[in-house]
Each structure stands twice: as structure tokens, then as C-alpha cells.
Design a protein around this motif. Structure first.
Motif, mmCIF file in Angstrom:
data_model
loop_
_atom_site.group_PDB
_atom_site.id
_atom_site.type_symbol
_atom_site.label_atom_id
_atom_site.label_comp_id
_atom_site.label_asym_id
_atom_site.label_seq_id
_atom_site.Cartn_x
_atom_site.Cartn_y
_atom_site.Cartn_z
ATOM 1 N N PHE A 1 0.856 -1.183 0.000
ATOM 2 C CA PHE A 1 0.000 0.000 0.000
ATOM 3 C C PHE A 1 0.894 1.235 0.000
ATOM 4 C CE2 PHE A 1 -2.614 -3.291 1.824
ATOM 5 C CZ PHE A 1 -3.878 -3.056 1.310
ATOM 6 N N LEU A 2 0.513 2.226 -0.797
ATOM 7 C CA LEU A 2 1.318 3.437 -0.917
ATOM 8 C C LEU A 2 0.447 4.670 -0.759
ATOM 9 C CD1 LEU A 2 2.148 1.349 -3.533
ATOM 10 C CD2 LEU A 2 4.133 2.850 -3.447
ATOM 11 N N ASP A 3 0.872 5.552 0.126
ATOM 12 C CA ASP A 3 0.254 6.867 0.270
ATOM 13 C C ASP A 3 1.307 7.771 0.888
ATOM 14 O OD1 ASP A 3 -1.632 8.887 0.215
ATOM 15 O OD2 ASP A 3 -2.466 8.358 2.141
ATOM 16 N N ASN A 4 1.024 8.420 2.021
ATOM 17 C CA ASN A 4 2.070 9.117 2.756
ATOM 18 C C ASN A 4 2.999 8.112 3.431
ATOM 19 O OD1 ASN A 4 -0.660 11.087 3.565
ATOM 20 N ND2 ASN A 4 0.990 11.832 2.275
ATOM 21 N N ASP A 5 2.503 6.904 3.626
ATOM 22 C CA ASP A 5 3.295 5.803 4.144
ATOM 23 C C ASP A 5 3.463 4.752 3.058
ATOM 24 O OD1 ASP A 5 3.269 7.050 6.568
ATOM 25 O OD2 ASP A 5 1.834 5.698 7.509
ATOM 26 N N SER B 1 7.284 5.944 6.828
ATOM 27 C CA SER B 1 6.571 7.179 6.509
ATOM 28 C C SER B 1 7.410 8.049 5.596
ATOM 29 C CB SER B 1 6.242 7.940 7.800
ATOM 30 O OG SER B 1 5.557 9.140 7.508
ATOM 31 N N LEU B 2 6.778 8.586 4.547
ATOM 32 C CA LEU B 2 7.416 9.529 3.630
ATOM 33 C C LEU B 2 6.537 10.778 3.559
ATOM 34 C CD1 LEU B 2 8.514 7.138 0.725
ATOM 35 C CD2 LEU B 2 9.929 8.068 2.552
ATOM 36 N N PRO B 3 6.678 11.684 4.509
ATOM 37 C CA PRO B 3 5.812 12.870 4.575
ATOM 38 C C PRO B 3 5.837 13.664 3.276
ATOM 39 C CG PRO B 3 7.166 12.675 6.557
ATOM 40 C CD PRO B 3 7.689 11.670 5.580
ATOM 41 N N GLY B 4 4.660 14.106 2.892
ATOM 42 C CA GLY B 4 4.547 14.930 1.694
ATOM 43 C C GLY B 4 4.330 14.160 0.413
ATOM 44 N N ALA B 5 4.516 12.834 0.453
ATOM 45 C CA ALA B 5 4.329 12.033 -0.763
ATOM 46 C C ALA B 5 2.856 11.728 -0.976
ATOM 47 C CB ALA B 5 5.127 10.738 -0.673
ATOM 48 N N SER B 6 2.494 11.487 -2.218
ATOM 49 C CA SER B 6 1.126 11.102 -2.573
ATOM 50 C C SER B 6 1.213 10.178 -3.786
ATOM 51 C CB SER B 6 0.280 12.336 -2.898
ATOM 52 O OG SER B 6 -1.042 11.960 -3.248
#
Length: 718
Positions: free
Chosen positions: A451-455, A471-476
């Protein structure tokens, strides 16, 4: 001549063994459990093993002076084992998918898939309507469904040839899967590492990888035209070009020679990209197409036309047929064999309702509806089929968060929901982890979904456990694709140009598999990667870059972890076990507990700690059995620690080097009363200031060379 059914996969056999050992007739019968475990494990280690009565007597019952003429312990226990197995499968195990049998006169067990007793014809069974509640009542039923799915992975290989004869492709004969916890995010999150990014100068949406794994096509987000082609041999951009029309959806042919691209409304055609020449041809559709799906033989192209219903184009003649006039189909997905077409709707669907859109299932050959999946919280989201066709992932989008829907069947605290559908059982397995947005994809090998989103989150559906998270803050993220072997994943971020690359860990990073009872990787989650002993705490540590992937980071003040249920911490541990971990200290001030086991009525506590003199000590509660490291430890440096208990001896290793070996009178037996603490002692003192990573527990004594292998895991990459 009928095909010989394959043996079940090793991980499915291990799972079935665990179920039997907890069943009636076995739970309190230690001798039966010990014998069955030994026989099964011997076979899993060597399918050609020859087990004799004397060997079993020595290895299992420790009768080194065994005389078959005088003792009947092996024959008697084996006879009782056969009887208890029969009783188990006649009662509590009557629905288990895998049979473990011990033939009379032999000590090598046999394994097989259980034949289904349901004689309902497949065509009739497929049309049965689901009941009002599709969710099993308890965890045991969920677990049974997961086991059926595991069995389906191997059954698919057997039936593949028949599918090929009917126009579908055969499921490939994959080699036996490695059951060790092979991670996807660890190489990007280890200390000194970061996720690899490819610079393309473009923002991308959907991604497609060619079947040979050599090229990747990165499409711009919907309503744009750009396509970037990358070489996966050296991760460089080969070319970038524009399509004649803004794109909506794209799908690649089975052989990788063509990519079919639906044009964004109001265009009334599908674009066909020839991947060899780069030429783009147009096929008229009579209206805007949204979701599309092409059959493996490229004879049919199905199109979800929104208000125009579901249509099919004959790719040889370009003749168009209306398969269904029902309005609002938007997403399509074919199973790998090309036999079933799944159609997702945005405004109800056949028999659906607001907040509970239905999914229609079509037979590709007859183009007739054979099933309707309804009742789940769904709102027109995307859907995808697993690589072997046994599972379908439904994106429920905001069906469980928007106030305009009734939220029937939703978790209590859901924001977004995914459903995993068991095709053969016609039931949801369990709701997948709740996400705020983003996308999801099946990992080609194993029972995992990314699953991919901000995490970034890896979910093992068979264990219903999150095994990796970062966690990758700011990613979408809005697109993801895997190489055919699953060793790489590529993700597109809708906010940043370029692509993120995730690489699966290499073989040298994996722990030895034989006897691995539990494995805590610390990769952004307290859910275990192997085994059942979950880590819990009221004051849990944080996660930081570790020796391999992420690590558990203790603050030295108030956080610690407890492994619930000592019996789950090391199942089947009796007279031998091994505890292995990496340790890195933030400071060397004071005494610090790394790991402590309190064995209750079975013995005194055992403890690994850093002493005030900065030596690492293994303490068995007996001064004669304690072992101290030869050298002092320093802060900021990784050390590998291993304690190997073999019957009446304990060996302590640091960085693969033996520090000492002592006799001990303490039985290392671990049962449900055993308490296991990480990062502090049982009295909540001597808190650890530092990191623990790759905690592995084996229900056997590892050999010195195996300990050395663990100590230098991934050394080639560092």
C-alpha cells in the motif's frame, strides 16, 4: 493419464502443523507434539529423508541405548499419533485444507490437499448470491480461508494447462517459495541508506512493466499525454513522447508488444501503442472508454464506458458488442488466465446500493455474467487481481468515511477501506489496512500487498499483519508496478517528478530458515514477521534506521517491549534454542537490560545486559553459568549478540565470535507462563538507551558457522 497433484507448499504445511498442535488431543500431549513436529520438520528439510525407529528414538526420545526388542516407545507413540490425527481431522480439523498423515509402518509423513466435498457444479456455484453477511464470525474462520488461499496457489499450477487449451495462459511453474521473511522496504530504510529515485523530469501516474522486465512505461496522470520509457537494465530514460489524445487508463498485452490506452472523455477511441516501433494506432469505440482490459490472446478488448455500459471490441475485425447496457461501469480487471472479467461500478451496479456498489463477474468466453459480488462497503474504486487469480483487491474508497453512506460492514474507525476477496470461497478474507488514499498492488511472490500513500506499508494478508511500514511525509503515490520476479517495485508520486525504486532484500540478508520460530525485524511495526508472539507495550520505542531496515529505538528512560505469551515467543522450544539480535548503544552510562526471560515455575530468569563495566553479559541466574564479553562495547557501533542453548550447555557469541561456554542445570523450556522483556528488566528498571534489530529466535541450537552468518548479514552491502 491424470496429473499427480503437487505437495502443499512448505509454509502451508508449517501453518497446518501449528493448527494441529493446538487442537484437541495434542495441546497437552507433549510427547505427541514433539514426535509430530520432528517428523514434519525432517521431511521439510529433506523430502527424501529415510526415518528409522532407532533414529527417532535417539533424536526425539533421547534413548541412545535404544533396543527395539526391549522398548516400544517409538512404535507406541507413533500408533497413538496416527489415532489422534484421525480424531483431529474427524472433528475440529474437518474443514482444514491440508492433510498430514503418518502411514502405518512408516515414520515419514505424507501431505496432501484435501478434496472438496461440495459437488455443486461450478457454473451453478458461481451464480450463487452472497448472503447478507459475508464476513466470517471469528478469527478461526478467517484463518481457514487464508489457508484455502495458500492451497490455491499450488492448485493453480496444476490446472494451468487446461486453461491454456481454452484460450487462457497456463500459470507458470514457479520454484518453491522461500518462506523466510523477505522484505521489500529494508534496503531503502537501513542505516546510511535511502530510497533510490530516478530523475525523469516528469510527474507520472500509471506504470507498466514489460513481461521480460526490461522496460517500464510511465504514463502521465489522467487528462495528460506524456509517456516516458525507461530501461530497467540501467534505470535510465530511453525516450519521452506525447500521445495523440489525453489518456485515462492503460493496459499491456500479455506478450508486451502492445499497450491499449483509453482516451480521456470526450474522445471516442482507444489508442494502441506498438512497443517495438513506437507507432500509435486508433480504434473507434463509439464513446469515451474508462477502464479497459485485453484478453491474453489479444482477441478481445473490454471497455467500461460509463453511461455507455460495458462493451467488447473484436480486435481482429473491430466489431463492437454491447455486453451490458447497465450504466456506470468504470473499472475492469481480468484474472491472469483470462477466464474471468471483474467489472466495478460507480453508482450502484447490479443489485448494489449507495455505499455498497456491486462488482459484476463475467465469463470471458461466453461474455455472460456468472456472479455478482455485493454487500461490501464499496464506492466505485479500482480493483486488481492477484498474480495467481485466487484473490481480488477492492478499493472501497470513502464508503466507510463519508457521512452520506450507511457504513454497514465498516470498521469502527475507518477512513478508507480495502477488501480482499477470496475467489474460490466467495468471501472477503478480512478488511485490508485502512489508508487515507494512494494505491495498492499485489507483490508478485508471496501473500503480501504493498500500500502506498504518505506511508509505504506491506501487509501480509495470510497472517493479517503489517510487516513493514515507513513514513514519507509529503508524498502522494498514485501508481506502482513490480518487475515480474518481484525484486523491484517502482512508484510514482503525484506531487514530485521522477520515480521511487524499492528493492527487495538480497539472500545474504536473510536469516537461516530451519527452526526459525520467531523474527522481530522492527521495520516500522510491532507486528512480527514470523511466528505469533506479538510485541506490546504501554510505552513503546520509536523506529530508526537499523542494521537491516529499521530498528527498535529505546530511549533509556521509560520504554520497553513485552513479547506476549512466552510460548509464542519460541514455539516448540524445549531443550535447545537460540536467541540472536543486533545491538547499538546510544551511551554506556549505567547498567542496561537488552533481553530478559522470566521462566516462572520452570526456572530462574535469563538475562542479556550491558554491565556497568561496559561488558555484555549473559546471566542465567547462576554465577557459574554467566558469561561476559571479552571486550568492552562502545556507543554508536553495531554488535551482534547470540545465546545458543543446547541441552545442558550455553554458548555466548559477540559478532560471531565465541565468548564462552558454560554448563547449566536450567531447562530453557519456554511455555505460556514465560515472560519476555526487551529494553528493560521485568521490574521496569535498567532501561536500554539504544537500538535492537533483527531479533531472531530459533527452536534449535545454531551451529557456530550459522551464528557467524547471522552476525555478518548484509555485510556485502554495507
Amino acid at each position: 493419464m491424470s496429473a499427480v497433484p503437487p505437495d502443499p507448499p512448505h509454509d502451508a504445511i508449517e501453518t497446518q502443523l501449528a493448527r494441529i498442535l493446538k487442537g484437541e488431543g495434542f495441546a497437552s500431549a507433549e510427547r505427541l507434539k514433539k514426535l509430530l513436529t520432528y517428523l514434519v520438520r525432517q521431511y521439510l528439510n529433506d523430502a527424501n529423508v529415510q526415518l528409522k525407529e532407532y533414529t527417532v528414538a535417539v533424536d526425539v526420545f533421547e534413548r541412545k541405548d535404544f533396543d527395539p526388542g526391549r522398548y516400544s516407545v517409538v512404535r507406541g507413540t507413533a500408533k497413538r499419533l496416527r489415532k489422534e490425527l484421525e480424531q483431529y481431522y474427524a472433528n475440529s480439523g474437518k474443514d482444514d485444507p491440508i492433510l498430514i498423515e503418518l502411514p502405518k509402518g512408516h515414520y515419514v509423513p505424507q501431505f496432501s490437499f484435501r478434496e472438496r466435498t461440495n459437488k455443486t457444479p461450478a457454473a451453478v456455484e458461481a451464480r450463487l448470491e452472497p448472503g447478507p453477511s459475508e464476513t466470517p464470525a471469528d478469527d478461526r474462520k478467517y484463518f481457514r480461508i487464508a489457508l484455502w488461499c495458500a492451497a490455491g496457489l499450488f492448485v493453480a499450477a496444476v490446472v494451468g494447462l487446461g486453461l491454456a487449451r481454452s484460450g487462457g495462459r497456463p500459470v507458470p511453474d514457479n520454484p518453491e517459495e522461500d518462506t523466510r521473511p523477505r522484505r521489500l522496504l529494508s534496503r531503502s530504510t537501513s542505516e546510511g541508506q535511502s530510497p533510490l529515485r530516478i530523475k525523469t523530469g516528469q510527474i507520472h501516474g500509471q506504470l507498466l512493466v514489460t513481461p521480460n522486465g526490461r522496460k517500464l512505461y510511465a504514463f502521465s496522470p489522467p487528462d495528460q499525454r506524456a509517456v516516458t520509457v525507461l530501461s530497467l537494465v540501467d534505470l535510465t530514460v530511453m525516450r519521452t513522447f506525447d500521445l495523440p489524445r489525453p489518456l485515462y487508463d492503460a493496459v499491456m498485452s500479455r506478450n508486451g508488444k502492445h499497450i491499449y490506452i483509453s482516451a480521456y472523455s470526450p474522445a471516442e477511441e482507444v489508442m494502441v501503442l506498438d512497443t517495438d516501433s513506437g507507432r500509435v494506432d486508433m480504434i473507434p469505440t463509439g464513446g469515451p472508454a474508462f477502464g479497459i482490459a485485453v484478453t491474453p490472446d489479444e482477441t478481445k478488448l473490454f471497455m467500461a464506458m460509463g453511461s455507455g455500459g460495458l462493451k467488447r471490441i473484436n480486435l481482429k475485425t473491430h466489431e463492437i458488442r454491447v455486453v451490458s447496457a447497465l450504466s456506470c461501469p468504470f473499472h475492469l480487471a481480468l484474472d491472469p488466465a483470462g477466464r474471468r472479467l471483474y467489472v466495478g461500478y460507480q453508482c450502484g451496479g447490479p443489485g448494489g446500493s449507495p455505499g455498497h456498489d456491486a462488482v459484476d463477474v463475467y465469463d470471458v468466453d461466453s461474455e455472460e455474467s456468472i456472479d455478482i459480488i455485493k454487500g461490501l462497503p464499496l464506492v466505485g474504486g479500482d480493483l486488481s487481481v492477484s498474480p495467481r487469480g485466487d484473490l481480488v483487491l477492492f478499493d472501497g474508497q470513502n464508503a466507510c468515511s463519508s457521512p452520506e453512506y450507511d457504513h454497514v460492514g465498516c470498521p469502527e474507525t475507518a477512513s478508507r477501506i480495502f477488501h480482499l476477496w477470496n475467489v474460490s470461497g466467495r468471501r472477503p478474507i478480512t478488511p485490508a489496512p485502512i489508508r487515507q488514499g494512494g494505491t495498492a498492488a499485489f507483490v508478485p511472490q508471496g501473500s503480501r500487498i504493498l500500500f502506498l500513500d504518505n506511508d509505504l506499508l506491506v501487509w501480509d494478508w495470510a497472517r493479517r499483519s503489517i510487516i513493514e511500514r515507513v513514513s514519507l511525509p509529503g508524498a502522494s503515490f498514485i501508481g506502482v508496478a513490480f518487475t515480474p520476479r518481484g525484486d523491484r517495485a517502482f512508484a510514482s508520486d503525484g506531487k514530485s517528478p521522477g520515480l521511487l525504486v524499492l528493492e527487495q532484500e538480497k539472500d545474504e540478508c536473510l536469516p537461516p530458515s530451519q527452526g526459525l520460530a520467531n523474527f522481530y525485524s522492527g521495520d516500522g511495526t510491532f507486528g512480527d514477521s514470523q511466528g505469533g508472539g506479538l510485541l506490546t507495550s504501554t510505552r513503546p520505542p520509536q523506529f530508526s534506521p537499523g542494521r537491516v531496515g529499521q530498528a527498535l529505538h529505546f530511549n533509556g528512560q521509560d520504554n520497553f517491549l513485552l513479547a506476549n505469551g512466552g510460548g509464542d515467543f519460541c514455539p516448540f522450544c524445549d531443550q535447545s534454542l537460540t536467541e540472536s539480535l543486533f545491538l547499538k548503544l546510544d551511551s554506556t552510562a549505567g547498567e542496561m537490560t537488552v533481553l530478559e526471560r522470566l521462566q516462572g515455575a520452570h526456572g530462574k530468569g535469563r538475562r542479556i545486559y550491558k554491565g556497568t563495566d561496559n561488558h555484555i553479559v549473559y546471566d542465567a541466574g547462576d554465577a557459574k553459568a554467566s558469561i561476559s564479553s571479552m571486550a568492552r562495547v562502545e556507543p554508536g557501533k553495531w554488535y551482534h549478540l547470540a545465546v545458543v542453548t543446547e541441552k545442558d550447555h550455553v554458548s555466548f557469541y559477540v559478532d560471531g565470535v565465541l565468548q564462552g561456554r558454560r554448563e547449566t542445570n536450567e531447562n530453557p523450556f519456554i511455555d505460556a507462563k514465560t515472560s519476555v522483556f526487551l529494553g528493560a528488566s521485568a521490574a521496569k528498571r535498567n532501561f536500554l538507551a539504544g537500538l535492537i534489530d533483527e531479533l531472531a529466535v530459533y527452536n534449535r541450537a545454531l551451529a557456530p558457522d550459522e551464528v557467524k552468518t547471522l552476525a555478518h548479514a548484509c555485510s556485502a552491502e554495507k
